[in-house]
Every structure is written in structure tokens, then in C-alpha cells.
Design a protein around this motif. Structure first.
Motif, PDB file in Angstrom:
ATOM      1  N   ALA A   1      21.796  46.786  -5.907  1.00 46.28           N
ATOM      2  CA  ALA A   1      20.832  48.201  -6.263  1.00 46.28           C
ATOM      3  C   ALA A   1      19.577  47.381  -6.832  1.00 46.28           C
ATOM      4  N   ASN A   2      19.752  46.221  -7.497  1.00 46.57           N
ATOM      5  CA  ASN A   2      18.508  45.790  -8.144  1.00 46.57           C
ATOM      6  C   ASN A   2      17.762  44.820  -7.435  1.00 46.57           C
ATOM      7  N   SER A   3      17.903  44.730  -6.145  1.00 41.53           N
ATOM      8  CA  SER A   3      17.410  43.885  -5.348  1.00 41.53           C
ATOM      9  C   SER A   3      16.126  44.483  -4.820  1.00 41.53           C
ATOM     10  N   PRO A   4      15.102  43.463  -4.693  1.00 43.20           N
ATOM     11  CA  PRO A   4      13.937  43.982  -4.139  1.00 43.20           C
ATOM     12  C   PRO A   4      13.796  44.173  -2.655  1.00 43.20           C
ATOM     13  N   VAL A   5      14.889  43.710  -2.168  1.00 41.45           N
ATOM     14  CA  VAL A   5      15.146  43.681  -0.592  1.00 41.45           C
ATOM     15  C   VAL A   5      15.728  45.182  -0.180  1.00 41.45           C
ATOM     16  N   PRO A   6      15.109  45.892   0.871  1.00 40.62           N
ATOM     17  CA  PRO A   6      15.696  47.230   1.169  1.00 40.62           C
ATOM     18  C   PRO A   6      17.080  47.112   1.675  1.00 40.62           C
ATOM     19  N   ALA A   7      17.860  48.201   1.561  1.00 39.06           N
ATOM     20  CA  ALA A   7      19.147  48.296   1.626  1.00 39.06           C
ATOM     21  C   ALA A   7      19.543  47.877   3.490  1.00 39.06           C
ATOM     22  N   GLN A   8      18.483  48.283   4.200  1.00 41.99           N
ATOM     23  CA  GLN A   8      18.435  48.077   5.490  1.00 41.99           C
ATOM     24  C   GLN A   8      18.480  46.352   5.877  1.00 41.99           C
ATOM     25  N   LYS A   9      17.764  45.827   5.337  1.00 41.86           N
ATOM     26  CA  LYS A   9      17.466  44.346   5.319  1.00 41.86           C
ATOM     27  C   LYS A   9      18.746  43.729   4.739  1.00 41.86           C
ATOM     28  N   GLN A  10      19.020  44.192   3.492  1.00 41.81           N
ATOM     29  CA  GLN A  10      20.359  43.529   3.044  1.00 41.81           C
ATOM     30  C   GLN A  10      21.400  43.593   3.903  1.00 41.81           C
ATOM     31  N   ASN A  11      21.740  44.804   4.701  1.00 40.49           N
ATOM     32  CA  ASN A  11      22.788  45.094   5.616  1.00 40.49           C
ATOM     33  C   ASN A  11      22.645  44.225   6.744  1.00 40.49           C
ATOM     34  N   SER A  12      21.499  44.008   7.311  1.00 40.55           N
ATOM     35  CA  SER A  12      21.166  43.257   8.423  1.00 40.55           C
ATOM     36  C   SER A  12      21.923  41.718   8.179  1.00 40.55           C
ATOM     37  N   VAL A  13      21.755  41.298   7.214  1.00 43.58           N
ATOM     38  CA  VAL A  13      22.285  40.021   6.754  1.00 43.58           C
ATOM     39  C   VAL A  13      23.899  39.952   7.102  1.00 43.58           C
ATOM     40  N   CYS A  14      24.608  41.011   6.470  1.00 44.76           N
ATOM     41  CA  CYS A  14      26.048  41.015   6.842  1.00 44.76           C
ATOM     42  C   CYS A  14      26.495  41.512   8.222  1.00 44.76           C
ATOM     43  N   LEU A  15      25.676  42.172   8.715  1.00 41.45           N
ATOM     44  CA  LEU A  15      25.883  42.780  10.184  1.00 41.45           C
ATOM     45  C   LEU A  15      25.610  41.537  11.335  1.00 41.45           C
ATOM     46  N   SER A  16      24.936  40.608  10.808  1.00 43.08           N
ATOM     47  CA  SER A  16      24.586  39.417  11.422  1.00 43.08           C
ATOM     48  C   SER A  16      25.925  38.613  11.889  1.00 43.08           C
ATOM     49  N   CYS A  17      26.775  38.930  11.296  1.00 40.20           N
ATOM     50  CA  CYS A  17      28.305  38.310  11.308  1.00 40.20           C
ATOM     51  C   CYS A  17      29.552  39.486  11.695  1.00 40.20           C
ATOM     52  N   HIS A  18      29.221  40.356  10.828  1.00 40.24           N
ATOM     53  CA  HIS A  18      30.131  41.495  11.052  1.00 40.24           C
ATOM     54  C   HIS A  18      29.630  42.652  12.020  1.00 40.24           C
ATOM     55  N   ASN A  19      29.306  42.279  13.125  1.00 36.32           N
ATOM     56  CA  ASN A  19      28.983  43.106  14.239  1.00 36.32           C
ATOM     57  C   ASN A  19      29.972  43.321  15.199  1.00 36.32           C
ATOM     58  N   ASP A  20      30.987  44.188  14.918  1.00 38.69           N
ATOM     59  CA  ASP A  20      32.008  44.329  15.725  1.00 38.69           C
ATOM     60  C   ASP A  20      32.192  45.719  15.970  1.00 38.69           C
ATOM     61  N   GLU A  21      33.475  46.106  16.925  1.00 38.40           N
ATOM     62  CA  GLU A  21      33.694  47.478  17.101  1.00 38.40           C
ATOM     63  C   GLU A  21      34.007  48.280  15.782  1.00 38.40           C
ATOM     64  N   GLN A  22      34.418  47.664  14.896  1.00 37.49           N
ATOM     65  CA  GLN A  22      34.564  48.625  13.655  1.00 37.49           C
ATOM     66  C   GLN A  22      33.414  48.996  12.945  1.00 37.49           C
ATOM     67  N   ARG A  23      32.274  48.475  13.316  1.00 40.17           N
ATOM     68  CA  ARG A  23      30.954  49.031  12.701  1.00 40.17           C
ATOM     69  C   ARG A  23      30.090  49.221  13.785  1.00 40.17           C
ATOM     70  N   MET A  24      30.371  49.381  14.603  1.00 41.43           N
ATOM     71  CA  MET A  24      29.709  49.948  16.061  1.00 41.43           C
ATOM     72  C   MET A  24      28.790  51.192  15.689  1.00 41.43           C
ATOM     73  N   ALA A  25      29.354  51.974  14.877  1.00 40.78           N
ATOM     74  CA  ALA A  25      28.867  53.248  14.509  1.00 40.78           C
ATOM     75  C   ALA A  25      27.978  53.564  13.294  1.00 40.78           C
ATOM     76  N   TRP A  26      27.730  52.276  12.604  1.00 38.23           N
ATOM     77  CA  TRP A  26      27.153  52.101  11.376  1.00 38.23           C
ATOM     78  C   TRP A  26      25.700  52.658  11.380  1.00 38.23           C
ATOM     79  N   SER A  27      24.909  52.569  12.530  1.00 40.40           N
ATOM     80  CA  SER A  27      23.572  52.691  12.575  1.00 40.40           C
ATOM     81  C   SER A  27      23.310  54.468  12.798  1.00 40.40           C
ATOM     82  N   GLY A  28      22.929  55.095  11.748  1.00 41.99           N
ATOM     83  CA  GLY A  28      23.029  56.632  11.723  1.00 41.99           C
ATOM     84  C   GLY A  28      23.740  57.093  11.097  1.00 41.99           C
ATOM     85  N   ASN A  29      24.839  56.780  10.589  1.00 42.30           N
ATOM     86  CA  ASN A  29      26.084  57.257  10.018  1.00 42.30           C
ATOM     87  C   ASN A  29      25.691  57.589   8.629  1.00 42.30           C
TER      88      ASN A  29
END
Length: 320
Positions: free
Chosen positions: A117-145
Motif C-alpha cells: 500500500a505504501n509503494s509509489p508504484v500503482p497497483a496495476q504495475k505491481q501486479n504486472s510483475v507478479c503476472l509476468s510469471c503467474h499468468n495461467d488459467e487460474q488468473r485468466m479472468a483477473w483483468s476487469g474482475n
């Protein structure tokens, strides 16, 4: 020693403690903490373009950060295990998540990607780091949820620098979810509820926090299908169906908990009369006499006991 001398020494000690405390905070504060978050984000973007990663990987980072127990806890989990293929420590190590080192190790004057929460980096960019590896069928509906639209970052729920992520442990999952979902936290402690407070159920038994194709991030395609996965005896088709039941279980029940029996959203007969307001035999009797079949015992269910539907040839009125 006189009183004035003792008082003077006490004031000196207090002053020195104040100075030392201030100095320690200045040491802990990062040089970019006072910068505009947009400026920090621009610096991080340029560092990614330059791609100046450290040739020594985590060794460069640990020269300064190894004294931190929070940092070293990374090696207790899968993210810090170099023997696991695809883990950050088996690839670019710390920089796989926190970005290229650049000139960060030269006095710490360049920012790195931080999470939370205290990061100057927006949540969307923080999540892009995680999703660069965890981009699978379990997270296929993440965008827009729901969580994505609410700018919830992965680190709001997950802990990476640990050997035991609380959200991934059924004993602590409900606690993590209810720290934000406070209304549901209150509901599960009401007199009639699913057994979440005893960890016999957890939120992910019904919901997919990374998004789904149904409402409320449900695991099944509808509320009823979700309920039927446990309450199979309520599944139809029935010879005589009850319309609100086949439509949506939540028409009558609050799945997170209620002050009424069976998690009903309202007590019968008031619940039944939300639809059956014109039934004279029920509504007139309720207000005429408080001691009758419509207010005692199971109220309307004293007669219409098969409220979820009937397969009896004479069960048109859900009485058998």
C-alpha cells in the motif's frame, strides 16, 4: 547532586534521545520517499528500458539487506528457492521482481520496485510483475474482475517474503479476506452461518479471488450452481418448483450468515409475504391472532414444508 543539576541532566538525555531517533529515521528513509510518485514511476520505467542488471544478482542486494529478517525470510519460501525451476531466485533473483539494480547500490539513490500500500508504484504495475510469471488459467479472468477494478495489489493479500503465505493457508485465509470484507466478517459471526469461523470452510471454497466469469467471483457459473456443489439435495429439476428457489438461492438466504434460522434474510412469514402478499389465508391470520400456525413453529413451513420444491404428485402447493 542538587535538584537543578539533576533536572539539567535529564533534559540533556531527552534531547540526545530525540536527536538519535531523528537520525535513525533519516537513515531509514529512502532518498526518493519525498519525490512525486509519478516521478519515481518514470525513473523505474527508464531503468527497465536500460536493463542494467547486476552481474552478481542477489549477492549485490544482500550486501546491504541481509540484516533484515523480512528480506531473509524470502529464502524460506518457494520464491527464494533456486532449485525450483521458474522461481525468481533461479532467474534474475531479487531483480526478477524488484527491477534492474542500475545505480541503486551506489548510495541507494535510485529507487527499486516496492510492493504494498505504501509503494509509489500503482497497483496495476505491481501486479504486472507478479503476472509476468503467474499468468495461467487460474488468473485468466483477473483483468476487469472485482479486485482488479478496486486497484487491489497482489501484495495486499499475498506475502512473498515468507515460508507460509497466510492467504494460502486454510487456517488463516478467512482472516486475510475479512480484513477488507468487513461486512462478511460480521455476517460469519452471526447465529446462523456457514462454518467459516471454525475453518471448516474458507472463502475460496465458493469464490475465486483472481476473478471468474460469474458474479461475485464465484467458482461456478451461477449462485445456485455454487450452492448445489455442497447442497446437492436441493438441486432440481423438481416436478413442482418454487420460483425463487430455481432463480437464486440468495433470494431467501444470506450465504455469509444471518440472525435468522437457516441463514434466511428475513423471518417467516414476513419472508414469504414479500412474494405472497395477496395470500388472504396467511396475511389476515397473522395480524388477527398472534397464536396461530402462521407465527408459531415453522410459520408458513408448518404446512408448506417442501419450500425447495416437491416431486410428489400432489405437491403442487409444496405441502408434501
Amino acid at each position: 547532586m542538587n535538584m537543578e543539576s539533576a533536572k539539567f541532566k535529564q533534559e540533556v538525555v531527552v534531547f540526545l534521545l530525540f536527536v538519535l531517533t531523528t537520525m535513525s529515521f533519516n537513515i531509514l528513509a529512502a532518498p526518493w520517499d519525498d519525490k512525486d510518485p509519478a516521478e519515481v514511476e518514470a525513473i523505474l520505467d527508464s531503468k527497465f528500458v536500460e536493463g542494467k542488471y547486476s552481474p552478481k544478482g542477489a549477492d549485490s542486494c544482500l550486501m546491504c539487506h541481509r540484516k533484515s529478517s523480512d528480506v531473509m525470510a524470502l529464502f524460506d519460501g518457494v520464491h527464494g528457492n533456486p532449485d525450483i525451476s521458474g522461481s525468481p531466485m533461479a532467474d534474475l533473483q531479487c531483480e526478477a521482481c524488484h527491477g534492474p539494480l542500475g545505480k541503486h547500490n551506489r548510495g541507494g539513490k535510485e529507487p527499486m520496485i516496492t510492493f504494498g500500500a505504501n509503494s509509489p508504484v500503482p497497483a496495476q504495475k505491481q501486479n504486472s510483475v507478479c503476472l509476468s510469471c503467474h499468468n495461467d488459467e487460474q488468473r485468466m479472468a483477473w483483468s476487469g474482475n472485482h479486485h482488479d477494478n478496486a486497484d487491489v495489489s497482489c501484495s495486499s493479500c499475498h506475502s512473498v517474503h515468507t515460508g507460509n503465505d497466510p492467504i494460502s493457508d486454510r487456517k488463516t485465509e478467512v482472516e486475510v479476506c475479512s480484513s477488507c470484507h468487513t461486512q462478511q466478517k460480521a455476517d460469519i459471526h452471526k447465529r446462523s452461518s456457514h462454518p467459516l469461523k471454525w475453518q471448516q470452510m474458507v472463502c475460496s471454497d465458493c469464490h475465486t479471488p483472481h476473478g471468474s466469469l460469474s458474479d461475485s467471483n464465484l467458482k461456478q457459473m451461477s449462485v445456485n450452481e455454487n450452492c448445489y456443489s455442497c447442497h446437492a439435495e436441493k438441486r432440481g429439476p423438481k416436478l413442482w418448483e418454487h420460483s425463487p428457489v430455481s432463480d437464486n438461492c440468495a433470494n431467501c438466504h444470506n450465504p455469509h450468515g444471518s440472525v435468522n434460522e437457516d441463514m434466511l434474510i428475513s423471518k417467516p412469514p414476513q419472508l414469504c409475504q414479500q412474494c405472497h402478499a395477496s395470500d388472504g389465508h396467511a396475511s389476515n391470520a397473522v395480524f388477527a391472532n398472534s397464536n396461530n400456525a402462521f407465527t408459531a413453529g415453522q410459520s408458513c413451513m408448518n404446512c408448506h414444508s417442501q419450500v425447495h420444491g416437491s416431486n410428489h404428485p400432489s405437491g403442487k402447493l409444496l405441502q408434501r
